[in-house]
Design a protein around this motif. Sequence first.
Motif, PDB file in Angstrom:
ATOM      1  N   SER A 257      76.581  46.161  58.704  1.00  0.00           N
ATOM      2  CA  SER A 257      76.425  47.860  58.634  1.00  0.00           C
ATOM      3  C   SER A 257      77.679  48.434  58.043  1.00  0.00           C
ATOM      4  O   SER A 257      78.948  47.721  57.904  1.00  0.00           O
ATOM      5  N   ASN A 258      77.615  49.694  57.768  1.00  0.00           N
ATOM      6  CA  ASN A 258      78.634  50.446  57.402  1.00  0.00           C
ATOM      7  C   ASN A 258      79.262  50.822  58.719  1.00  0.00           C
ATOM      8  O   ASN A 258      78.995  52.014  59.256  1.00  0.00           O
TER       9      ASN A 258
ATOM     10  N   TRP B  37      70.569  54.728  57.140  1.00  0.00           N
ATOM     11  CA  TRP B  37      71.505  53.903  56.109  1.00  0.00           C
ATOM     12  C   TRP B  37      72.573  52.989  56.485  1.00  0.00           C
ATOM     13  O   TRP B  37      72.678  51.748  55.945  1.00  0.00           O
ATOM     14  N   ALA B  38      73.450  53.443  57.641  1.00  0.00           N
ATOM     15  CA  ALA B  38      74.409  52.828  57.899  1.00  0.00           C
ATOM     16  C   ALA B  38      74.207  51.417  58.708  1.00  0.00           C
ATOM     17  O   ALA B  38      74.852  50.438  58.627  1.00  0.00           O
ATOM     18  N   SER B  39      72.709  51.518  59.355  1.00  0.00           N
ATOM     19  CA  SER B  39      72.358  50.406  60.285  1.00  0.00           C
ATOM     20  C   SER B  39      72.260  48.912  59.102  1.00  0.00           C
ATOM     21  O   SER B  39      72.385  47.921  59.692  1.00  0.00           O
ATOM     22  N   ASN B  40      71.836  49.342  57.988  1.00  0.00           N
ATOM     23  CA  ASN B  40      71.500  48.408  57.080  1.00  0.00           C
ATOM     24  C   ASN B  40      70.415  47.329  57.691  1.00  0.00           C
ATOM     25  O   ASN B  40      70.652  46.125  57.445  1.00  0.00           O
ATOM     26  N   SER B  41      69.425  47.821  58.048  1.00  0.00           N
ATOM     27  CA  SER B  41      68.334  47.257  58.884  1.00  0.00           C
ATOM     28  C   SER B  41      67.101  47.743  58.200  1.00  0.00           C
ATOM     29  O   SER B  41      66.865  49.145  58.066  1.00  0.00           O
ATOM     30  N   LYS B  42      65.963  46.804  57.827  1.00  0.00           N
ATOM     31  CA  LYS B  42      64.689  47.429  57.389  1.00  0.00           C
ATOM     32  C   LYS B  42      64.066  48.523  58.308  1.00  0.00           C
ATOM     33  O   LYS B  42      63.754  49.568  57.719  1.00  0.00           O
ATOM     34  N   TYR B  43      64.105  48.128  59.257  1.00  0.00           N
ATOM     35  CA  TYR B  43      63.355  49.070  60.515  1.00  0.00           C
ATOM     36  C   TYR B  43      64.036  50.222  60.540  1.00  0.00           C
ATOM     37  O   TYR B  43      63.213  51.407  60.480  1.00  0.00           O
TER      38      TYR B  43
ATOM     39  N   PHE C 238      66.226  51.716  58.355  1.00  0.00           N
ATOM     40  CA  PHE C 238      65.856  52.416  57.116  1.00  0.00           C
ATOM     41  C   PHE C 238      64.581  53.151  56.999  1.00  0.00           C
ATOM     42  O   PHE C 238      64.461  54.192  56.638  1.00  0.00           O
ATOM     43  N   LEU C 239      63.394  52.252  57.237  1.00  0.00           N
ATOM     44  CA  LEU C 239      62.029  52.810  57.205  1.00  0.00           C
ATOM     45  C   LEU C 239      62.029  54.126  58.115  1.00  0.00           C
ATOM     46  O   LEU C 239      61.409  55.093  57.787  1.00  0.00           O
TER      47      LEU C 239
ATOM     48  N   MET D 267      63.857  57.244  56.837  1.00  0.00           N
ATOM     49  CA  MET D 267      63.098  57.745  55.749  1.00  0.00           C
ATOM     50  C   MET D 267      61.884  58.504  56.233  1.00  0.00           C
ATOM     51  O   MET D 267      61.715  59.668  55.911  1.00  0.00           O
TER      52      MET D 267
ATOM     53  N   GLU E  91      69.386  49.850  65.819  1.00  0.00           N
ATOM     54  CA  GLU E  91      70.550  48.900  65.982  1.00  0.00           C
ATOM     55  C   GLU E  91      71.774  49.513  66.933  1.00  0.00           C
ATOM     56  O   GLU E  91      72.757  48.941  67.252  1.00  0.00           O
TER      57      GLU E  91
END
Lengths: 372, 118
Positions: free
Chosen positions: A72-73, A145-151, A153-154, A157, A257
């Motif tokens: 993650s960021n 965005w920062a989690s950098n995980s697909k779930y 992120f979806l 969005m 996350e």
Amino acid sequence: MFLDLLWIVVKILLIVLPLMFSVAYLTYAERKIIGYMQVRCGPNRVGPYGLLQPIADAVKLLFKEIIIPSSSNKFLFVIAPILAIAPALAAWAVIPFGEIDVSTTVAGKTTTTQELLVLADIDASLLYILALTSIGVYGVIVAGWASNSKYAFLGSMRSAAQIVSYEIAMGFALVGVLMAASVYQIDPVTDPALVGKSAINLGVIVKSQSGGFWHWYWLPLMPLFIVYLVSGVAETNRAPFDVAEGESEIVAGFHVEYSGMAFAVFFLAEYAVIILISMLCALLFCGGWLSPFEGIPHLEEWFAWVPGLVWLIMKTMFFMFCFLWFRATFPRYRYDQIMRLGWKVFIPVTIVWIVVLAAAIAYELPPWFDQV
Amino acid sequence: MLENYLPILVFIIIGIGFGIGPMMAGFILAPRKPDKEKLSRYECGFEAFEDSRGTFNIRYSLVAILFIIFDLEIAFLFPWAVVMNQLGWYGFISMSVFLGILVVGFIYEWKKGALEWE
């Protein structure tokens, strides 16, 4: 100067601490009410009737490890919950809780005037609330965005697209309220607290609804009221519009996350916004602190001793109950249905009703818009 | 006038504090024993195939663009709504024209299928 600042901080804590208490017991009420609606008991082990459950939850979360995923960021990951909670709390700065009598003694002469019971008495309070509730979406986007995980992120969005869609319907509903409130003529004798303020001030909006519960805006603005309430539910990503959390498909959405206190801060922000939206429903459409018995013979005198704040809290609690009730009652919407409802139903309805309202005001439709 | 906004600034700072405080408490009080598996991102029991910041559906950007347009309209409607009572028929008709243009654009994007999700 320093004392002034200290006084401001004390006033803010007088708002925030009861708010935090309400958030804690809203989660308890949610589990208890949904439990009873599903013929269960809900929490009943920690303390009498489970009343200490929220405190137990908070302590548990406090002692849970906060995991920061390696991909993650880190900075954005930590900043996202703060971005969510700061606007959710700061929006309360302009909420008027009622009117109070203020006595000032100048040269031995005591004068009593009424003032709004509000922290920051700014004129553009409705605009400020619209702005701050919009900022809340940044917390969601940054977290996903920062989690950098697909779930995550979806989820972020979906959640962001849903929030901004319903924001529009909400904004149009507010335009209707402003139009209705702009008819109100501020009388310096009966409303000394409102002199020099315009219809965009929440205090003016509440006072413009005085004259009995049929003058509250839920009646003349019925479609906008329904749009506002439903948009409020969608705006907070609550059931039945909670596809952004969709636990069976994307586990928990944008905060998948987050653990421990980082999650708790998101949780606090979400419930603070629920209470805020409930209170705005009460203020904008249900007469705020005005008594529901105004203009009714006998009943008005019997209940005259009840402070306005009590009415406001009762109305707010009703809407908070609605949030829980919806969750227990309605099945989850599909995402395309949510977007269809927001764009293809609510926006046309609000635009049409704004035109209807403009005509009603132009023709001074009694009993709401006739100017005395 | 501007001093009315001071409580808001203080409130925002306290709001940020209410975000930082619990997180600090969590970092201090909670155990902290990270390992490689624990810090890996959430996936259903296997390594993620790719970075999650790949492509996403264009409709999300479309919604964001449409949102900006409509939110601007609302920002224009707000001041008009506050003073519409003093503007009379002149204000009513000019806003009708403005809303009419907005509605034409709305119908266009509807017919173009910008609001369809499947």
